[in-house]
Design a protein around this motif. Structure first.
Motif, short mmCIF file in Angstrom:
data_model
loop_
_atom_site.label_atom_id
_atom_site.label_comp_id
_atom_site.label_asym_id
_atom_site.label_seq_id
_atom_site.Cartn_x
_atom_site.Cartn_y
_atom_site.Cartn_z
N ASP A 110 0.83 -1.18 -0.01
CA ASP A 110 -0.10 0.01 0.07
C ASP A 110 1.02 1.29 -0.14
O ASP A 110 1.62 1.65 0.82
N GLU A 111 0.83 1.94 -1.13
CA GLU A 111 1.70 2.94 -1.30
C GLU A 111 1.49 4.15 -0.24
O GLU A 111 2.47 4.88 0.14
N GLU A 112 0.19 4.56 0.33
CA GLU A 112 0.01 5.53 0.98
C GLU A 112 0.71 4.99 2.57
O GLU A 112 1.06 5.95 3.18
N LEU A 113 0.48 3.77 2.84
CA LEU A 113 1.12 3.34 3.97
C LEU A 113 2.65 3.48 4.07
O LEU A 113 3.20 4.02 5.06
N ILE A 114 3.23 3.10 2.92
CA ILE A 114 4.66 3.34 2.90
C ILE A 114 5.16 4.81 2.93
O ILE A 114 6.09 5.26 3.67
N ALA A 119 7.35 9.21 6.21
CA ALA A 119 7.32 10.67 6.71
C ALA A 119 7.73 10.51 8.22
O ALA A 119 8.27 11.11 8.87
N VAL A 120 7.21 9.46 9.07
CA VAL A 120 7.39 9.44 10.35
C VAL A 120 9.01 8.92 10.46
O VAL A 120 9.68 9.70 11.35
N ILE A 121 9.59 8.32 9.70
CA ILE A 121 11.11 7.94 9.94
C ILE A 121 11.84 9.20 9.59
O ILE A 121 13.04 9.58 10.26
N GLU A 122 11.43 10.14 8.58
CA GLU A 122 12.21 11.24 8.15
C GLU A 122 12.12 12.28 9.51
O GLU A 122 13.16 13.05 9.57
#
Length: 188
Positions: A110-114, A119-122
């Motif tokens: 799921d591209e949205e989940l990725i 975003a969180v990791i960044e």
């Protein structure tokens, strides 16, 4: 694979089931073999998961992450099999934990989940972000991360755990299947 596939599966389109099977069977089978160490048992487990999906597909929402669902179902059935067999071989248990620890984000289709995870990791602090990038994107083991970044393995594990907790907090309840997958990155 997404909403359209779920809709096609719910309409009982044979081609949709074949597409799903062709895309996921080998990956799921390999995943199951790492749990149960038996090719035939793994085959039976994966087959039973596809049967369960077929039986229950009508109750799925169109936006469910089918890859995450299948992965979690296979993992749960493997663990049930091991429990039912009263596996007490410590080496198998350690190997199982090691296999769980080395899973990557490749199961998430799921591209949205990725994008949400990226975003969180960044936004993580620099060292934590660096550790997580090596773990999630490069599939490095904790020992490899520790050696490359000159930190202890425990530090790497703690940072990954904290990142996973942050990702879980950020995800909405709609992403509940992904939360189960994230547990593969943590040490059990």
């Amino acid at each position: 694979m997404g909403e359209k596939l779920i809709n096609r599966l719910q309409r009982n389109e044979r081609a949709a089931y074949m597409e799903l099977y062709d895309f996921y069977f080998k990956r799921l089978h390999h995943f199951a073999v790492n749990f149960v160490f038996d090719y035939d048992v793994a085959n039976d487990i994966v087959q039973s998961v596809f049967i369960k999906l077929y039986e229950s597909i009508s109750g799925f929402s169109a936006d469910v992450n089918i890859g995450a669902y299948l992965c979690v179902m296979v993992r749960n059935r493997c663990l049930n099999y091991l429990r039912d067999q009263n596996i007490e071989d410590r080496h198998k248990i350690l190997y199982l934990q090691a296999a769980e620890e080395t899973e990557t984000l490749s199961w998430i289709d799921d591209e949205e989940l990725i994008r949400k995870i990226h975003a969180v990791i960044e936004k993580l602090p620099e060292k934590c972000r660096e550790i997580c990038e090596l773990r999630f994107y490069k599939n490095m083991k904790f020992s490899e991360i520790a050696a490359q970044l000159a930190v202890s393995e425990n530090t790497a594990k703690v940072q990954v755990h904290r990142a996973i907790q942050k990702i879980k907090e950020t995800l909405s309840t709609e992403d509940v299947m992904l939360i189960g997958l994230l547990s593969f990155f943590e040490l059990f």
